[in-house]
Write an enzyme that holds these catalytic residues in place. Sequence first.
Site, PDB file in Angstrom:
ATOM      1  CG  MET A  36      -1.405   1.350   1.682  1.00  0.00           C
ATOM      2  SD  MET A  36      -2.006   1.350   3.393  1.00  0.00           S
ATOM      3  CE  MET A  36      -3.623   0.677   3.189  1.00  0.00           C
ATOM      4  CG  ASP A  38       0.189   8.087  -2.561  1.00  0.00           C
ATOM      5  OD1 ASP A  38       1.203   7.703  -1.982  1.00  0.00           O
ATOM      6  OD2 ASP A  38       0.205   8.739  -3.607  1.00  0.00           O
TER       7      ASP A  38
HETATM    8  C1  FRU Z   1       3.019   9.642  -4.059  1.00  0.00           C
HETATM    9  C2  FRU Z   1       2.980   9.048  -5.460  1.00  0.00           C
HETATM   10  C3  FRU Z   1       1.964   9.773  -6.316  1.00  0.00           C
HETATM   11  C4  FRU Z   1       1.610   8.739  -7.324  1.00  0.00           C
HETATM   12  C5  FRU Z   1       1.667   7.471  -6.525  1.00  0.00           C
HETATM   13  C6  FRU Z   1       2.142   6.268  -7.300  1.00  0.00           C
HETATM   14  O1  FRU Z   1       3.441   8.774  -3.070  1.00  0.00           O
HETATM   15  O2  FRU Z   1       4.256   9.082  -6.019  1.00  0.00           O
HETATM   16  O3  FRU Z   1       2.428  10.976  -6.868  1.00  0.00           O
HETATM   17  O4  FRU Z   1       0.350   8.958  -7.881  1.00  0.00           O
HETATM   18  O5  FRU Z   1       2.537   7.705  -5.444  1.00  0.00           O
HETATM   19  O6  FRU Z   1       1.988   5.101  -6.561  1.00  0.00           O
END
Ligand code: FRU
Length: 495
Positions: A36, A38
């Site tokens: 996991m 964001d």
């Molecule tokens: C932030 C990020 C976002 C992107 C996602 C990819 O942690 O780099 O910018 O959408 O994670 O998993």
Amino acid sequence: MTSETLQKARDYEGPYPGNAPSPRPCYHLTPRIGWMNDPNGFSYYKGQYHLFYQYHPYSTQWGPMHWGHAVSPDLLHWTYLPCALAPDQPYDEAGCFSGSAIELPDGRHLLMYTGVRREMQPNGSTKDVQTQCIAIGDGLDYEKLDCNPVLDEKDLPEGGSRYDFRDPKLWQEADGTYRCVVGNRAADGSGSLPVYRSEDAIHWQLETVLDRCYNEFGKMWECPDVFPLDGKTVVLVSPQDMNPVGLEFHNGNGTLCLIGERDPDTGAFQREDLQAIDYGLDFYAPQTILSPDGRRIMVAWMQNWDTCVVQHPGRCWFGQICTPRELSVQDGRLMQQPIRELETLRGRRVYHSALVSDEVVLPGVSGRVVDMTVTLRPGQPDAYQMFRIKVAYDSTHYTMITYKPRTSVLRVDRGHSGFNRDFIHERKCLVRSQGGAIQLRILLDRCSVEVFVNGGEQALSTVLTTPFSADGISFEAIGGQVMMELEKYDLTLDG
Ligand code: FRU
């Protein structure tokens, strides 16, 4: 229609109902299985909270991004739903990156996310192109729109990068129109926040660029969020590659809260202040929601990209969401408090009022799923030189929370917490000094410690890999003695 890629993910995660087979935190959301990052699509829909997350079910490492899905009545008791999005279209074949959710007037649930596609470069290498896409559903199954992507390079502000264009956050204005803010990189390579306007949340037009980084606070600004709060407009961003300034911004991938005024007609934002959101080792990519009773609630990925290499052998999951926090702005400062629902998990109460000097363990004060508030009330400003709390403590492990009244520096140090790499193990922050008086609310939930200072003026979130059996807690005043009041509850989901 469920694609083969989505069905494969659903079949894979199906046997994992949640807690088995590897121990987890009590109330912090972890992925159903695998990786996991964001929090995504944080929303209240059809009578419950929905929280999606960047998800790679097949391993505990980052991989082609899916959206995992969980629901909760109170943001503490979670039920997993089947994987919601998989990278199964030409425009998102390399991943369904972060995004947000909103309920449409006709009752359908709209997810807006970043579709990533791989583009061959003239020299034979590849680069990822990012666009914004939509999937609409019923809280369980989602259909990607035929008109995807709904925002692509032709919608960029002049000079904006099509390789760094991600993490749309949607909201509805009082007049019913929609806005979304997206993280982008301007021609100088630094973060920029284009805002788009829409009548139907599907067809979008550039309205303004809300704010820009000008290479001052990190580079690319990821995962933006914009909302009104206590008479101000608050903008949250997660900058990459921040340089530390004093005790601020040490995480590299940090988080910032910009406070200012937004013109309701033009959407122009005037920044008045800028603060770190969390001072701990592990906090990134926050996203907020307005709860049905009007509270602005924030969640974030409780992890640091730089320490993802520290994995727990034998664990089938990696990554957790922080304790949800209620936000407010007071005297120009972003305040954050654990959601009040946490109090419903409180079991046995233990209270002590004690004069602390040598290291002491107090009756009834131990545990790894704990909500504990420590209030120091020194008789005079130089009553003690340092106060030290050890948590997750046994003969070989401890995590220290220390406070020095002379410098007003609070420190969380997990150098002996069981991490088998001795890098990045402490964070410090300057707290408001009141002659050595301080209040710390400390939340322990097996795999983390979160500290809220002086009613939420600062927060420090840190992941722990300490064995769950290390459940000691001790207190010590060095160079003097101090009156301590302590209120402690064990937390349990069976309430
Ligand atoms: C932030 C990020 C976002 C992107 C996602 C990819 O942690 O780099 O910018 O959408 O994670 O998993």
